[in-house]
Design a protein around this motif. Structure first.
Motif, mmCIF file in Angstrom:
data_model
loop_
_atom_site.group_PDB
_atom_site.id
_atom_site.type_symbol
_atom_site.label_atom_id
_atom_site.label_comp_id
_atom_site.label_asym_id
_atom_site.label_seq_id
_atom_site.Cartn_x
_atom_site.Cartn_y
_atom_site.Cartn_z
ATOM 1 N N LEU A 10 34.084 6.858 -29.636
ATOM 2 C CA LEU A 10 33.735 8.099 -28.942
ATOM 3 C C LEU A 10 32.289 8.456 -29.283
ATOM 4 N N ALA A 39 38.009 1.873 -15.858
ATOM 5 C CA ALA A 39 38.087 3.317 -16.078
ATOM 6 C C ALA A 39 39.446 3.823 -15.613
ATOM 7 N N PRO A 87 28.629 9.442 -19.249
ATOM 8 C CA PRO A 87 30.072 9.696 -19.151
ATOM 9 C C PRO A 87 30.779 8.716 -18.213
ATOM 10 N N THR A 90 32.580 5.547 -19.469
ATOM 11 C CA THR A 90 33.878 5.642 -20.139
ATOM 12 C C THR A 90 34.885 4.700 -19.498
ATOM 13 N N GLN A 123 38.274 0.628 -26.269
ATOM 14 C CA GLN A 123 38.010 1.872 -25.540
ATOM 15 C C GLN A 123 36.620 2.413 -25.879
ATOM 16 N N THR A 125 34.466 5.836 -24.964
ATOM 17 C CA THR A 125 34.513 7.177 -24.380
ATOM 18 C C THR A 125 33.180 7.866 -24.613
ATOM 19 N N SER A 127 31.171 11.320 -24.044
ATOM 20 C CA SER A 127 31.298 12.737 -23.709
ATOM 21 C C SER A 127 29.962 13.287 -23.216
#
Length: 128
Positions: A10, A39, A87, A90, A123, A125, A127
């Motif tokens: 993240l 995604a 973003p 992601t 993964q 991610t 933000s």
């Protein structure tokens, strides 16, 4: 052949991440490698590819100039350096190995059917 992708996480928009994909077999240097991503709610898409010789690299337009694919044959590893993350980056990122040795795919490097082994995904991610 087993491929293990790792390095996701993240992060905030504008940050960087480096993904790694380690291959279990010793023939790694004979094969082109690719990165794809999926995604939520979308189909898996091509991100980047590198030929077996590392002589050529290919990128999706959406990541060109921000991502860099490379390989370290001595470590049986392919990397994806991701800078200026957005973003929309992601996704779950997958590495994959070309189905044929010593292939230089000038037109089909982005096609999933050209890859026969896939990692489990990592993964990423981002933000805002």
């Amino acid at each position: 052949v087993q491929l293990q992708a790792f390095g996701g996480g993240l992060v905030q928009a504008g940050d960087s991440l480096r993904l790694s994909c380690a291959a279990s077999d010793r023939t790694f240097s004979r094969y082109g490698m690719g990165w794809f991503r999926q995604a939520p709610g979308k189909e898996r898409e091509f991100v980047a590819a590198i030929t077996w010789s590392a002589g050529s690299t290919y990128y999706a337009d959406s990541v060109k100039g921000r991502f860099t694919i490379s390989r370290a044959n001595a470590k049986n590893t392919v990397y994806l350096q991701m800078n200026s993350l957005k973003p929309e980056d992601t996704a779950v990122y997958y590495c994959a190995r070309d189905r044929a040795e010593f292939a230089d795919r000038l037109r089909t490097y982005s096609a999933e059917y050209e890859y026969s082994f896939w990692g489990q995904g990592t993964q990423v991610t981002v933000s805002s």
